[in-house]
Scaffold this active site. Structure first.
Site, PDB file in Angstrom:
ATOM      1  N   SER A 160       0.824  -1.204   0.000  1.00 19.05           N
ATOM      2  CA  SER A 160       0.000   0.000   0.000  1.00 19.05           C
ATOM      3  C   SER A 160       0.861   1.258   0.000  1.00 19.05           C
ATOM      4  CB  SER A 160      -0.903   0.022   1.227  1.00 19.05           C
ATOM      5  OG  SER A 160      -1.509   1.296   1.352  1.00 19.05           O
ATOM      6  N   HIS A 220      -1.018  -1.144  -4.333  1.00 18.27           N
ATOM      7  CA  HIS A 220      -2.338  -0.801  -3.800  1.00 18.27           C
ATOM      8  C   HIS A 220      -2.379   0.705  -3.561  1.00 18.27           C
ATOM      9  CE1 HIS A 220      -6.061  -1.962  -1.603  1.00 18.27           C
ATOM     10  NE2 HIS A 220      -5.791  -0.917  -0.840  1.00 18.27           N
ATOM     11  N   ASP A 233      -4.585   3.887  -2.351  1.00 15.84           N
ATOM     12  CA  ASP A 233      -5.755   4.274  -1.572  1.00 15.84           C
ATOM     13  C   ASP A 233      -6.208   5.671  -1.965  1.00 15.84           C
ATOM     14  OD1 ASP A 233      -6.127   2.041   0.360  1.00 15.84           O
ATOM     15  OD2 ASP A 233      -4.056   2.537   0.860  1.00 15.84           O
ATOM     16  N   MET A 265      -8.817   8.489  -1.188  1.00 12.54           N
ATOM     17  CA  MET A 265      -9.727   8.900  -0.111  1.00 12.54           C
ATOM     18  C   MET A 265     -10.198  10.325  -0.377  1.00 12.54           C
ATOM     19  SD  MET A 265      -7.758   7.471   3.249  1.00 12.54           S
ATOM     20  CE  MET A 265      -6.865   5.915   3.228  1.00 12.54           C
ATOM     21  N   HIS A 320      -8.030   1.301  -4.651  1.00 12.56           N
ATOM     22  CA  HIS A 320      -9.030   1.103  -3.591  1.00 12.56           C
ATOM     23  C   HIS A 320      -9.692   2.456  -3.340  1.00 12.56           C
ATOM     24  CE1 HIS A 320      -9.781   0.023   0.946  1.00 12.56           C
ATOM     25  NE2 HIS A 320     -10.898   0.195   0.275  1.00 12.56           N
ATOM     26  N   MET A 346     -11.949   4.712  -1.541  1.00 13.49           N
ATOM     27  CA  MET A 346     -12.687   4.983  -0.311  1.00 13.49           C
ATOM     28  C   MET A 346     -13.347   6.339  -0.483  1.00 13.49           C
ATOM     29  SD  MET A 346      -9.990   3.574   2.465  1.00 13.49           S
ATOM     30  CE  MET A 346      -8.522   3.133   1.554  1.00 13.49           C
ATOM     31  N   MET A 389     -11.920  -5.309   4.879  1.00 13.19           N
ATOM     32  CA  MET A 389     -11.063  -4.371   5.618  1.00 13.19           C
ATOM     33  C   MET A 389     -10.797  -4.910   7.017  1.00 13.19           C
ATOM     34  SD  MET A 389     -10.166  -1.824   3.715  1.00 13.19           S
ATOM     35  CE  MET A 389      -9.463  -0.772   5.006  1.00 13.19           C
ATOM     36  N   ASP A 449      -6.908  -5.970   3.968  1.00 11.85           N
ATOM     37  CA  ASP A 449      -6.193  -4.698   3.989  1.00 11.85           C
ATOM     38  C   ASP A 449      -6.338  -4.075   5.360  1.00 11.85           C
ATOM     39  OD1 ASP A 449      -5.205  -2.126   3.598  1.00 11.85           O
ATOM     40  OD2 ASP A 449      -6.792  -1.503   2.227  1.00 11.85           O
TER      41      ASP A 449
END
Length: 218
Positions: free
Chosen positions: A6, A29, A31, A33, A62, A64, A133, A171
């Site tokens: 990540s 990975h 993220d 957000m 990913h 979010m 998660m 994760d």
């Protein structure tokens, strides 16, 4: 058994160099957000597009974010090979998953720790991966939530029943001490942030994690 380091734990000022440090991983990975769905703001599509141009490994995005129905397809169209939306935020997950696949990405659904899997089991035929998660999403460096392991097991059992090549990803707080528990519960894609990027040699950390899960095949 795949390792997806990540970038949340990487140096954001040197992302190209940080990607090169994990060239032996299966995925990177990323993220995304939005400070709405989760209480943090990281990076968005322009940065992901830049990462796609330099990444030595495929990108596992990913998301979010709120309104993935609107925003997620752009990540697939940009070239992310896997795009994960949160089921809690999707209005029409079936259509969204189909749109992601049509754009050439693997479609994945993520579940927050407080979200039950059972109500969404019927979506499995539309999906290529389910992300359980193992921390509350928003920040890196959190402690692994052991109470999510039964959910990992539940997803793996459902995948076995339905058939098809659906990966189960974990994760959050995934490290040497916790990764084997995840593998035993049925996970086969492992997101590790600080366990990889906190190590002096990130590539060696990837290999160590891979060695720990190699014995667990489902």
């Amino acid at each position: 058994m795949q390792i997806s380091p990540s970038l949340l734990s990487a140096d954001f000022a040197n992302l190209e160099a940080e990607l090169k440090r994990i060239a032996n991983a299966d995925w990177a990975h990323v993220d995304v957000m939005d400070a709405h769905f989760v209480p943090n703001l990281t990076l968005g599509l322009p940065v992901v597009e830049a990462l796609l141009r330099v990444s030595p490994v495929p990108i596992d995005a990913h998301l979010m974010i709120d309104d993935p129905d609107r925003w997620a397809p752009g990540y697939a169209e940009a070239g992310c090979q896997s795009v994960t939306f949160h089921i809690e935020a999707a209005r029409d997950p079936r259509t969204l998953a189909r749109t992601l696949r049509a754009a050439g990405a693997r479609a994945a659904m993520a579940l927050k720790p407080g979200t039950a899997f059972a109500p969404y089991e019927d979506l499995l035929p539309e999906l290529d991966m389910v992300l359980v998660m193992t921390v509350e999403p928003g920040f890196g460096g959190q402690s692994f939530m052991t109470d999510q392991l039964p959910k990992v097991r539940e997803v793996r059992d459902a995948v076995k029943r339905h058939g098809g090549e659906i990966w189960v990803q974990v994760d959050g707080g995934v490290s040497g001490p916790t990764i084997e528990q995840c593998a035993e519960a049925g996970a086969d894609v492992f997101v590790a942030g600080s366990a990889v990027y906190g190590a002096e040699d990130a590539a060696a950390a990837v290999e160590e994690l891979r060695a720990l899960v190699r014995g667990h095949h489902h």
